[in-house]
Design an enzyme around this catalytic site. Structure first.
Site, short mmCIF file in Angstrom:
data_model
loop_
_atom_site.label_atom_id
_atom_site.label_comp_id
_atom_site.label_asym_id
_atom_site.label_seq_id
_atom_site.Cartn_x
_atom_site.Cartn_y
_atom_site.Cartn_z
N CYS A 1 0.83 -1.19 0.00
CA CYS A 1 0.00 0.00 0.00
C CYS A 1 0.88 1.26 0.00
O CYS A 1 1.46 1.56 -1.04
CB CYS A 1 -0.98 -0.07 1.17
SG CYS A 1 -2.38 1.03 0.95
N HIS B 1 -3.56 -5.06 1.72
CA HIS B 1 -2.79 -5.35 2.94
C HIS B 1 -2.76 -6.86 3.23
O HIS B 1 -3.64 -7.36 3.95
CB HIS B 1 -3.43 -4.64 4.14
CG HIS B 1 -3.17 -3.18 4.17
ND1 HIS B 1 -2.21 -2.60 4.96
CD2 HIS B 1 -3.75 -2.17 3.47
CE1 HIS B 1 -2.20 -1.30 4.77
NE2 HIS B 1 -3.13 -1.01 3.87
N GLU C 1 -1.05 -8.49 5.27
CA GLU C 1 -0.87 -8.81 6.70
C GLU C 1 -2.21 -8.84 7.42
O GLU C 1 -2.30 -9.29 8.56
CB GLU C 1 0.10 -7.81 7.35
CG GLU C 1 -0.45 -6.43 7.67
CD GLU C 1 -0.58 -5.52 6.44
OE1 GLU C 1 -0.36 -5.98 5.31
OE2 GLU C 1 -0.93 -4.34 6.65
N1 GLN Z 1 -3.41 6.45 1.31
C1 GLN Z 1 -2.11 6.11 1.83
C2 GLN Z 1 -1.02 6.85 1.05
O1 GLN Z 1 -1.30 7.43 0.03
C3 GLN Z 1 -1.85 4.62 1.75
C4 GLN Z 1 -2.83 3.88 2.63
C5 GLN Z 1 -2.31 2.59 3.19
O2 GLN Z 1 -1.12 2.33 3.20
N2 GLN Z 1 -3.24 1.82 3.71
O3 GLN Z 1 0.08 6.87 1.46
#
Ligand code: GLN
Length: 252
Positions: free
Chosen positions: A102, A228, A230
């Site tokens: 992410c 995610h 995890e």
């Molecule tokens: N929206 C976050 C970003 O742009 C990422 C979100 C996440 O890691 N769950 O950094």
């Protein structure tokens, strides 16, 4: 399994030392997932999972997880301490395997924009993966969603994809493999190329084609996921990463 990584310079070490970048975000969950993956099918006494945040710590790792969180925070804080350069050097120089999740995927990218803010000129990125990402591609927290994913080239099916303010990869360079792409309509009512894009931009590319919504990518031992793993209750992706770290260490 040793908790502190044991002695650093022991070349007879059979185990691997995997770091979780611990600047901000989903650190504990990834430490737990990597620890469990290291034990399967059986680990070594000197396997270690380390919470890392300095360039010196990065230098001693066999593999690194960059967790989800806020990529602007992770990027700025790690750039300030020289950590970003250290990570880039290990990935480009030694081929250190890395799993970017992410915000971690955003960190790996060559370029990023934001669905609502647009271009992000000042955001520090590693730039080790030739992908273009769009941050917050599905909208805000309330547009977070879960969906089942198949990742054929990793032999993973029915994986619970947990998307939290997730990015998407909308373009890849020739050496990057798209491992998984969301079909149109999936994505909690938002996202580039599908659903109710509230500001109307980015649903199509310049040619009017729907933009792609790739949510997992790979280039060699660099893996990035928009979701995610995890939080999936399924260790398959962490397991895949740990296996890559073990293979890499055996080759070195
Ligand atoms: N929206 C976050 C970003 O742009 C990422 C979100 C996440 O890691 N769950 O950094």
């Amino acid at each position: 399994m040793s908790s502190d990584g044991g002695s650093n310079s022991n070349s007879n070490r059979k185990g691997v030392r995997i770091g979780v970048l611990s600047i901000q975000g989903d650190v504990a969950e990834n430490v737990a997932a990597v620890s469990s993956a290291l034990k399967a099918p059986r680990g070594f006494e000197d396997d270690a999972v380390l919470q890392v945040k300095t360039a010196g710590e990065i230098a001693r790792l066999d593999g690194l997880v960059i967790p989800g969180g806020e990529s602007t925070t992770i990027g700025r804080l790690s750039a300030a301490g020289g950590v970003l350069d250290a990570i880039r050097e290990r990935i480009n120089g030694d081929g250190m395997p890395v799993l970017g999740i992410c915000a971690g995927l955003i960190m790996l990218a060559r370029s990023a924009d934001d669905r609502t803010v647009g271009r992000l000129d000042g955001q520090p990125l590693l730039g080790v993966l030739d992908v273009e990402v769009q941050r917050n591609a599905f909208g805000r927290q309330r547009q977070s969603f879960e969906t089942k994913l198949d990742i054929k080239s990793l032999a993973i099916s029915n994986f619970k994809g947990v998307f939290i303010r997730a990015p998407v990869v909308c373009g890849t360079g020739p050496d990057v493999e798209a491992l998984c792409e969301l079909p149109p309509g999936v994505g909690g009512g938002g996202g580039v190329g599908g659903g109710d894009n509230d500001n109307g931009d980015a649903a199509t590319d310049g040619g009017g084609n729907p933009r792609r919504r790739i949510v997992a990518v790979r280039k060699g031992d660099i893996i990035g996921t928009a979701f995610h793993p995890e939080l999936a209750g399924d260790l398959s992706i962490h397991q895949h990463f740990v296996d890559a770290v073990r293979r890499r260490k055996r080759r070195d």
